[in-house]
Each structure stands twice: as structure tokens, then as C-alpha cells.
Design a protein around this motif. Sequence first.
Motif, PDB file in Angstrom:
ATOM      1  N   GLN A  76       0.938  -1.146  -0.194  1.00  0.00           N
ATOM      2  CA  GLN A  76       0.041   0.032  -0.023  1.00  0.00           C
ATOM      3  C   GLN A  76       0.927   1.262   0.117  1.00  0.00           C
ATOM      4  O   GLN A  76       1.385   1.555   1.183  1.00  0.00           O
ATOM      5  CB  GLN A  76      -0.872  -0.039   1.283  1.00  0.00           C
ATOM      6  CG  GLN A  76      -1.850   1.241   1.408  1.00  0.00           C
ATOM      7  CD  GLN A  76      -2.747   1.554   0.199  1.00  0.00           C
ATOM      8  OE1 GLN A  76      -2.527   2.204  -0.516  1.00  0.00           O
ATOM      9  NE2 GLN A  76      -3.564   0.525  -0.007  1.00  0.00           N
ATOM     10  N   SER A  77       1.047   1.762  -1.058  1.00  0.00           N
ATOM     11  CA  SER A  77       2.047   2.918  -1.261  1.00  0.00           C
ATOM     12  C   SER A  77       1.744   4.213  -0.483  1.00  0.00           C
ATOM     13  O   SER A  77       2.471   4.784  -0.074  1.00  0.00           O
ATOM     14  CB  SER A  77       2.015   3.186  -2.657  1.00  0.00           C
ATOM     15  OG  SER A  77       0.998   3.685  -3.486  1.00  0.00           O
ATOM     16  N   ALA A  78       0.259   4.306  -0.531  1.00  0.00           N
ATOM     17  CA  ALA A  78      -0.014   5.492   0.415  1.00  0.00           C
ATOM     18  C   ALA A  78       0.334   5.274   1.958  1.00  0.00           C
ATOM     19  O   ALA A  78       0.764   6.555   2.544  1.00  0.00           O
ATOM     20  CB  ALA A  78      -1.732   5.702   0.577  1.00  0.00           C
ATOM     21  N   ALA A  79       0.471   4.323   2.417  1.00  0.00           N
ATOM     22  CA  ALA A  79       0.780   3.982   3.705  1.00  0.00           C
ATOM     23  C   ALA A  79       2.317   3.364   3.849  1.00  0.00           C
ATOM     24  O   ALA A  79       2.830   3.443   5.011  1.00  0.00           O
ATOM     25  CB  ALA A  79      -0.027   2.924   4.412  1.00  0.00           C
ATOM     26  N   SER A  80       2.976   3.306   2.627  1.00  0.00           N
ATOM     27  CA  SER A  80       4.319   2.662   2.610  1.00  0.00           C
ATOM     28  C   SER A  80       4.435   1.475   3.534  1.00  0.00           C
ATOM     29  O   SER A  80       5.214   1.140   4.091  1.00  0.00           O
ATOM     30  CB  SER A  80       5.734   3.787   3.158  1.00  0.00           C
ATOM     31  OG  SER A  80       5.438   4.714   2.334  1.00  0.00           O
ATOM     32  N   LEU A  81       3.286   0.671   3.399  1.00  0.00           N
ATOM     33  CA  LEU A  81       3.312  -0.575   4.012  1.00  0.00           C
ATOM     34  C   LEU A  81       3.041  -2.022   3.133  1.00  0.00           C
ATOM     35  O   LEU A  81       2.381  -1.875   2.347  1.00  0.00           O
ATOM     36  CB  LEU A  81       1.984  -0.490   4.949  1.00  0.00           C
ATOM     37  CG  LEU A  81       1.635  -1.605   6.087  1.00  0.00           C
ATOM     38  CD1 LEU A  81       2.762  -1.346   7.125  1.00  0.00           C
ATOM     39  CD2 LEU A  81       0.301  -1.570   6.378  1.00  0.00           C
ATOM     40  N   LEU A  82       3.753  -2.745   3.547  1.00  0.00           N
ATOM     41  CA  LEU A  82       3.765  -4.076   2.851  1.00  0.00           C
ATOM     42  C   LEU A  82       3.142  -5.156   3.998  1.00  0.00           C
ATOM     43  O   LEU A  82       3.709  -5.365   4.834  1.00  0.00           O
ATOM     44  CB  LEU A  82       5.047  -4.712   2.446  1.00  0.00           C
ATOM     45  CG  LEU A  82       5.194  -5.994   1.765  1.00  0.00           C
ATOM     46  CD1 LEU A  82       4.840  -5.922   0.515  1.00  0.00           C
ATOM     47  CD2 LEU A  82       6.620  -6.366   1.654  1.00  0.00           C
ATOM     48  N   VAL A  83       2.083  -5.834   3.447  1.00  0.00           N
ATOM     49  CA  VAL A  83       1.625  -6.856   4.182  1.00  0.00           C
ATOM     50  C   VAL A  83       1.717  -8.115   3.278  1.00  0.00           C
ATOM     51  O   VAL A  83       1.601  -8.273   2.323  1.00  0.00           O
ATOM     52  CB  VAL A  83      -0.096  -6.713   4.329  1.00  0.00           C
ATOM     53  CG1 VAL A  83      -0.699  -7.413   5.215  1.00  0.00           C
ATOM     54  CG2 VAL A  83      -0.479  -5.397   4.653  1.00  0.00           C
TER      55      VAL A  83
END
Lengths: 162, 265
Positions: free
Chosen positions: B28-35
Amino acid sequence: VVDLFWSLDSSVLFVKVRNTEGADWLLMYYRANYHWFLKNTMELKREDICLSLSCEKHKRHKLLIIGGEDFQIVEYSIHHSEKEWKNLSEELKDKHQFQYFIDGPTLHLTDLSKCLMPPPLSMLKRSFDSNITAFSKADNNLLIITEKKVHLLDLPANEIIF
Amino acid sequence: LARFDPAVAFARYSIKHSCAHPSQAQYQSAASLLVVLHEGSLSFFSQQDRETPFRLTSTLGPIEELLSARILLLEWLVEEECVLCVGEDGSIFTVGREGEVDVKAQNEDGIAGASLSPTQDYLYLLTNNRTLIQLNKEFDLVSEIPLDEAEEVLATQPHFSWRADASHFVINYETVNGHKALTKDQMMGTFISPARSDPKEDGLVQSVSERGKKQMLGLVSWQPSGSVIAGVDCQLKAGQKQHRVIFWEKNGLRHLEFNLPTDVS
């Protein structure tokens, strides 16, 4: 074919494929001049998951490969080398392009940098005393061998004057 | 005039971690988060910014709901700050950052495929009884239509791909006559172009094909910044299978194609 996805800037199409031996490969295709070019291939493990990442700095792009034990981040950038393109007549303008043909005792010469004249036309022609058997040009010298004589002609610099 | 000579330079580095057998991942690029979903567990990796390496922030699980059915969709919901999961058994639930599971809905028919719109406003589900369902953010039913009234749809997993502006999506699904790729708008209306199709195809151009195509395969990917949709087909040439990547516009107009290496199975 296992997967198909684009880079986030749409410049690269990634195709994940499985070959006949069961190995997974990631193929990277780039389009230029209405043609798709295979630019790179990477071998993957069967469980690897590939994701395109955005990256704005220095026009570098990132591809994330998630495997069982590590993340691999593949950085790639696309360079466009811009060359000045010249058409044939522009290329020839700067240098002499002598073409010749022999018609019995007559030598026909054309400087293609100055005019495009196909045979049997020619820019210059000169007849000799007998049939010409060989012709050569080096720098400003012309060597013409006829059935009876050998002719060596000096030319003024960059000019052909018979 | 300029002659472009594109070259591609590569660098590759790896970060050690342990996510045994990852089955789904979403960045999720908006949150700079990888799940990452792996063996019923969820691992969260974050970046301070896009230039810094990923760091493991937490791992949850194994979570029973993630183990009980194959997960078809895994998406980080930006506003709700939780992971949306859609299971093959029809379960729709979220997992929070502390591991709390919140069941949102259950489809009794089971789900063949799911997709969340890029704006995260709508969730689309293709159920095993070939119905395309649209749910809103509250997981309430917005719309429900039979996917295909002309041909029998097989219960294989469909592929969805969205145009970047979230106005249209393409769904590639399998019918008894082969694969079909239909362009639909956000409200699930099939895109109909005023262009006329090939005389052999009859009628208006609706998408890549009005009928299922045996040669077409199930993948589809909409070019993020362009109007072109990529798919794959397989032709028989001199008795050998030749896989090709093919391109078309949302109205079904074909554009270019290229062959894949011949040893692709």
C-alpha cells in the motif's frame, strides 16, 4: 504464463512464466518504436511474489520479489540515449561518395554527396583509347588501366576534373 | 529528430527475513506498508519513506480465519487501518493491527474471485453461482447482476484489473466456450463502444470478445497510465503452442502483440 503486471509508470510489462522444465522466470518487456523488446530475464523460485513499487527519485524503478526467506528489491532504470539522426543525404553531405561504372572505353563517375544519378547517367565521364579493364581511386589519385595503357591522374583536392 | 536507444540497468539486493511460503502480498503505497500472508500469519513491513529499506514491524498469527480457506484477496484499508481478507469459502473479514478479527459478511455460495476498487470505495465479488456482487465500504449490497447471461460461466478464478482512475475495470473469466474479458464501469455496466466489430463478430464491440475465446488465457492487466489492457493467448503454430501477449483497448480494439519464448508452458 503465471502472472502479468506493469511497472507503476507503465513503461515495462512483466510476464512471469513457467518453462517446460518447470522453472519460473520473470521476463521484462519494454516497448519502443512500436516494438516490444525483451530487456531482461530473472529466474524466480516457485513461491516468489512480485510487486511493482513506486520510486520517484532519480527515475529509478523498483520491483519487489517476496520469497520465503528474503525480499529481493530489484532496481532498474531506463536510459534513453539521444543521438542526432541524419538522413542519408545529410550523412553524405560531409564526405565524397564516389561511385563509378565502366562502359567499354568510357569511365562514368558520380559524387553521390552532390547528386544522386543512377546509371546510365553520371556526373562526369571520360573516354579512353581502349576498353577500361580496371579502376581505382585513392585520395586524389585515379588509376585507370585500359587494354593498351595505364593512366594515373592527379585530381585537385576534393574535386573530380577530367 | 532523435533516435531513442533505451537501455535498462539493474541492481539487485536482498533483505533477510522469514515469511515461509508467502501466498499473498500487498503493498500500500499511501501508507508505505507491505502486508504479507504466509501460512495463516500476517507480517507487516513498513518503510520510513520510499528510499529506505523495509523493516518488519509486526507478525500476527497464525489466525484461524486465514487458515480455514484460501484467501483470494488481501488489501490494506487505508482509512480503517486494517487488512481486508476475502476467502474462497465466502468469508469476508478484516484483521486489525493487534490481530483482532472482525467478520463483515459471509456469502453462502462461496466466492470465486474478488477485487477492491483502487479508491477502496467498492468491493466486487464473483460468487460461485456466477453472480457479480458490488458491496460498499460498509459491506452492504449495492448491486448484484448475473455475470453472463449468454454463456455458462465456469467456477474458475476470474482475474480483475483496474484502470488507474478507478472508472473501469476488466474482468477475465472462463466460460464453456473459452475465456472472455469484459470491460465494466464502476457500477458494473458493460462498456459498449460505438465502434462496429468485425463483420464476422456481429453487432457492437463490447469488449475484447462477445463470445468466449478458446485461445485466450485467464490473465489480464490494465496499463496504469494508459488505455491499453494486456492479456495472454495461445495459438497453435505448426503443431506447437505459441503463447503471445496481446493488447486491446477498453472497447476491444486490438493493438499489437508479441510472442513469448517458445519454451513457455
